[in-house]
Design a protein around this motif. Sequence first.
Motif, PDB file in Angstrom:
ATOM      1  N   GLU A  61       0.806  -1.221   0.000  1.00  9.11           N
ATOM      2  CA  GLU A  61       0.000   0.000   0.000  1.00  9.11           C
ATOM      3  C   GLU A  61       0.840   1.273   0.000  1.00  9.11           C
ATOM      4  O   GLU A  61       0.307   2.371  -0.151  1.00  9.11           O
ATOM      5  N   TRP A  86       0.628  -0.887 -10.708  1.00  8.17           N
ATOM      6  CA  TRP A  86       0.084  -0.693  -9.355  1.00  8.17           C
ATOM      7  C   TRP A  86       0.651   0.609  -8.785  1.00  8.17           C
ATOM      8  O   TRP A  86       1.861   0.778  -8.665  1.00  8.17           O
ATOM      9  N   PRO A  88      -0.529   2.781  -5.596  1.00 10.82           N
ATOM     10  CA  PRO A  88      -1.472   3.039  -4.494  1.00 10.82           C
ATOM     11  C   PRO A  88      -1.550   4.520  -4.128  1.00 10.82           C
ATOM     12  O   PRO A  88      -0.579   5.265  -4.284  1.00 10.82           O
ATOM     13  N   ASP A  89      -2.692   4.934  -3.636  1.00 10.09           N
ATOM     14  CA  ASP A  89      -2.925   6.339  -3.308  1.00 10.09           C
ATOM     15  C   ASP A  89      -1.957   6.863  -2.254  1.00 10.09           C
ATOM     16  O   ASP A  89      -1.608   8.049  -2.253  1.00 10.09           O
ATOM     17  N   SER A  91       1.173   6.073  -1.706  1.00 11.52           N
ATOM     18  CA  SER A  91       2.606   6.084  -2.043  1.00 11.52           C
ATOM     19  C   SER A  91       3.051   7.513  -2.341  1.00 11.52           C
ATOM     20  O   SER A  91       2.252   8.352  -2.744  1.00 11.52           O
ATOM     21  N   THR A 122      -5.180   1.534  -8.178  1.00 10.29           N
ATOM     22  CA  THR A 122      -4.727   2.243  -6.968  1.00 10.29           C
ATOM     23  C   THR A 122      -5.225   1.532  -5.711  1.00 10.29           C
ATOM     24  O   THR A 122      -4.747   1.807  -4.614  1.00 10.29           O
ATOM     25  N   THR A 123      -6.202   0.633  -5.862  1.00  9.96           N
ATOM     26  CA  THR A 123      -6.707  -0.166  -4.740  1.00  9.96           C
ATOM     27  C   THR A 123      -6.794  -1.624  -5.177  1.00  9.96           C
ATOM     28  O   THR A 123      -6.790  -1.928  -6.372  1.00  9.96           O
ATOM     29  N   GLU A 124      -6.917  -2.522  -4.195  1.00 12.10           N
ATOM     30  CA  GLU A 124      -7.010  -3.954  -4.507  1.00 12.10           C
ATOM     31  C   GLU A 124      -8.244  -4.260  -5.355  1.00 12.10           C
ATOM     32  O   GLU A 124      -8.216  -5.158  -6.199  1.00 12.10           O
TER      33      GLU A 124
END
Length: 352
Positions: A61, A86, A88-89, A91, A122-124
């Motif tokens: 994440e 990938w 993630p928000d 990072s 940005t999310t699983e």
Amino acid sequence: MFLALVVTPELRQFLARARSGAVRLLKVRIQDEQLVLGACREPEKSWDQDYDRFLLPLLDEQEPCYILYRLDSQNALGYEWIFISWSPDHSPVKQKMLYAATRATVKKEFGGGHVKYDMFGTTEEDVCLQGYQLHVSSSSGPAPLTLAEQELQRIKINEGRVMQVKTEMSVDTKHQTLQGLSFPLQETAKRALQKLSQRCINYIQLRLDVQKETIELVHSNPTEIRDLPRRVPKDTPRYHFFLYKHSHEGDYLESVVFIYSMPGYSCSIKERMLYSSCKSRLLEEVEKDYQLEVAKKLEIDDGDELTEEFLYDEVHPKQHAHKQAFAKPRGPAGKRGHKRLIKGMGEVRQDS
């Protein structure tokens, strides 16, 4: 924009192994300005059974990465893959920008022809199995346009506007109509250009594979000047690199000549647009990456133009020995009035 970070030898070898089908998943990370192997998994069950349990535990994440996931389906090149970016928000923004700018490099290194689906998450929920299935279903409508097709669409719109104002323009003019596209060179084409730079060969012919969006080698057969007209197809465009060996003013020279052959309207509009657009970027790559100094760039529509005299005059254009002397413009015709005397400042003061 894309950054060409260094790919470690370990990752390059592993990518080759992965393309053969021995790997189900691999994770690529950026570490110390290098693209490195982060993790890998070998297939155990079917692709959908392996998907979530292999993929989701590898997502951090706090850190972006690239995931290449192998499907069980195949195309002409081998197994088909999903390429996942990938980001993630949570990072850091700097990392997000670095991974976004390097994405094209990773895809090019692996081979874009193997990638069936390209995903960003940005999310699983974006990249899990259910997210992938939603992505596929949304893609099952009208096929999205490739980069090249988007550019062609823009050109057609612009051409429609031009026609409305009755401005003359044709698709085979030398005006820049597209932002330069950059199709990657296939390995055989790269090796041929390397040999040309070492003067091991004297001719290369390249073509665009429009479906794969790559530049491929047609052949690099030994070629003399008298052979050049026969090398130019009469029904399809081509790029040619020719090592022109000749003497000029007592010196022996070997000049690399780039020839862009476009046989007029026997080719489709799409071909004409793509070849014209890819030309500049190809020349930039050739001159930068292979240190090939192109002495002359030619554009022809018929191979019969390529005579020894034509090449010599193009590579060594005749210089004019002198320029025409400046001619003072003549005054107006007819009688002129008397000349006027303009007094200097000193005379003016004395008169006053």
